[in-house]
Write a protein that holds these residues in place. Structure first.
Motif, short mmCIF file in Angstrom:
data_model
loop_
_atom_site.label_atom_id
_atom_site.label_comp_id
_atom_site.label_asym_id
_atom_site.label_seq_id
_atom_site.Cartn_x
_atom_site.Cartn_y
_atom_site.Cartn_z
N GLY A 86 62.06 54.28 51.01
CA GLY A 86 61.27 54.83 52.09
C GLY A 86 59.82 54.45 52.15
O GLY A 86 59.61 53.34 51.76
N GLU A 87 59.11 54.83 53.24
CA GLU A 87 57.82 54.20 53.80
C GLU A 87 56.93 54.50 52.57
O GLU A 87 56.00 55.37 53.13
CB GLU A 87 57.55 54.51 55.03
N ARG A 88 56.71 53.86 51.47
CA ARG A 88 55.88 54.16 50.48
C ARG A 88 54.94 52.88 50.18
O ARG A 88 54.69 53.07 48.87
CB ARG A 88 56.48 54.76 49.57
N THR A 89 54.72 52.25 51.00
CA THR A 89 53.92 50.86 50.52
C THR A 89 52.62 50.99 51.60
O THR A 89 52.47 51.45 52.64
CB THR A 89 54.64 49.54 50.87
N VAL A 90 51.73 50.25 50.95
CA VAL A 90 50.60 49.90 51.74
C VAL A 90 49.90 48.51 51.32
O VAL A 90 50.40 48.14 50.26
CB VAL A 90 49.41 51.05 51.40
N CYS A 91 49.27 48.08 52.30
CA CYS A 91 48.92 46.60 51.76
C CYS A 91 47.24 46.49 51.99
O CYS A 91 46.48 46.65 53.02
CB CYS A 91 49.36 45.47 53.00
N GLY A 92 46.96 46.09 50.77
CA GLY A 92 45.44 45.76 50.72
C GLY A 92 45.37 44.20 51.02
O GLY A 92 46.16 43.58 50.26
N MET A 93 44.38 43.86 51.87
CA MET A 93 44.31 42.45 52.18
C MET A 93 42.84 41.90 51.91
O MET A 93 41.76 42.64 52.03
CB MET A 93 44.81 42.27 53.59
N GLY A 94 42.64 40.63 51.82
CA GLY A 94 41.63 39.89 51.33
C GLY A 94 41.63 38.43 51.76
O GLY A 94 42.81 38.12 52.13
N ARG A 95 40.66 37.59 51.78
CA ARG A 95 40.77 36.27 52.00
C ARG A 95 41.46 35.57 50.85
O ARG A 95 41.85 34.44 51.20
CB ARG A 95 39.21 35.89 52.19
N GLY A 96 41.14 36.07 49.74
CA GLY A 96 41.65 35.44 48.47
C GLY A 96 40.41 34.98 47.50
O GLY A 96 39.81 34.25 47.78
N ASP A 97 40.70 35.63 46.35
CA ASP A 97 39.71 35.24 45.31
C ASP A 97 40.40 34.40 44.13
O ASP A 97 40.65 33.50 44.08
CB ASP A 97 38.87 36.41 44.84
N SER A 98 40.75 35.27 43.00
CA SER A 98 41.42 34.77 41.82
C SER A 98 42.67 34.12 42.12
O SER A 98 42.93 33.29 41.63
CB SER A 98 41.43 35.78 40.92
N ALA A 99 43.51 34.80 42.96
CA ALA A 99 44.84 34.20 43.21
C ALA A 99 44.75 32.81 43.74
O ALA A 99 45.67 31.74 43.34
CB ALA A 99 45.40 34.86 44.21
#
Length: 341
Positions: A86-99
């Motif tokens: 089901g529609e149970r996701t959310v996307c937190g987004m950034g420019r990229g730090d530790s990854a």
């Protein structure tokens, strides 16, 4: 008012799933994870288990970035989870730090991040998008559902980007003064862009530890000031330390003693790279003390626009804090009662 919990995907993954399940039982609506695929286990694999073993919990990364996965892979991951659970996701987004920095790469530009958001959101909605000079659509995705895109940021350009493009704003600290400044910047830009500023979710995330031993609590969450300091260091390099309109002094002053940062200890209690963080900053950025202290600060943040609070649960009393929120703090914020239940 919504409440989330932010977890690290340290092995065993079963522990992450257990904490998500426990959080849902205590009234939390969201479970987020860090997304640094070398430092911790791959979160999207674990999201599947988290969704399977909870009933209503919404899950997502806090935060992912445009660089560690192809954008079409990222879209397919979200679309697959939604098809399964089901529609149970959310996307937190950034420019990229530790990854990205840990593998020797630089964060992406804000413009490239916005491009990534458009491709991912379009594909998850079943729409046709332009990517690498080609028109693409995921054929097994039905049209219609919009993946919520919440973006983390501190600086003026990031806040303006959020106001123009994001569904939600993630502020990774719980300081009322900084929340007021950043929310005003986001909403002003949204209004100027012809958007309804009040439709942008305001999410504050910070360590929260409920108890009576403030000295111990501070030592357990001092790592957070170091993590925030990475982003503040970038802002100071760009705008200077004597430019309060671009970088508030409460942010710039405390990193003067910062001598570097070791990502091997990122987000962990006892991080030796964070000894420079003073107690007043810990108190301003985090939620510490008794349940009554938490309720009072959360009400202050709520009055400034916060409608989602996420707990960084990286300390030595994870269950105790979740249960204190479930028993007293969340009911108090939901009912308006000062004493809780």
């Amino acid at each position: 008012m919504e409440f989330g919990v932010v977890l690290q995907t340290d092995p065993p993954a079963s522990r992450v799933v257990e904490l998500a399940r426990r959080a849902e039982g205590n009234g939390f609506t969201h479970a987020w994870t860090f997304d640094s695929h070398v430092l911790w286990q791959e979160p999207f694999v674990i999201f599947s288990r988290m969704l399977a073993e909870t009933e209503r919990m919404v899950v997502g990364p806090m935060v992912t970035n445009p660089g560690t996965r192809d954008w079409t892979v990222l879209a397919s991951l979200f679309a697959t989870l939604n098809d399964m659970y089901g529609e149970r996701t959310v996307c937190g987004m950034g420019r990229g730090d530790s990854a990205l920095r840990y593998i020797g790469r630089k964060p992406y530009t804000l413009a490239k991040m916005v491009d990534c958001m458009g491709v991912v959101k379009g594909l998850v909605a079943g729409e046709e998008v332009s990517y690498n000079g080609r028109s693409l659509r995921i054929p097994w995705v039905s049209e219609g559902w919009q993946l919520p895109m919440w973006v983390a940021g501190y600086g003026p350009k990031a806040l303006a980007t959020i106001g123009r493009h994001a569904d939600g704003f993630i502020l990774q600290l719980a300081d009322p003064q900084i929340l007021e400044w950043t929310v005003n910047a986001v909403r002003t830009t949204a209004y100027e862009a012809g958007r309804d500023p009040l439709e942008i979710k305001i999410c504050v995330v910070a360590p929260a530890y409920v108890g009576d031993d403030l000295s111990h609590q501070r030592d357990q969450v001092r790592w957070f000031g170091g993590m925030v300091g990475n982003h503040v260091h970038d802002l100071v390099k760009r705008y200077g330390s004597d430019n309060p309109e671009m970088v508030p002094k409460v942010l710039s002053e405390y990193i003067a003693a910062r001598e570097g940062y070791d990502y091997r200890h990122h987000g962990r209690a006892g991080n030796p790279s964070t000894d420079f963080v003073p107690d007043p900053i810990v108190d301003r950025f985090c939620l510490l003390g008794t349940a009554e202290d938490h309720i009072a600060k959360l009400r202050r943040l709520q009055s400034l626009g916060m409608d989602h609070f996420g707990i960084y649960l990286m300390h030595d009393d994870q269950e105790g804090t979740l249960e204190a929120y479930g028993r007293r703090i969340i009911p108090a914020l939901m009912s308006g009662s000062s004493s809780g239940s």
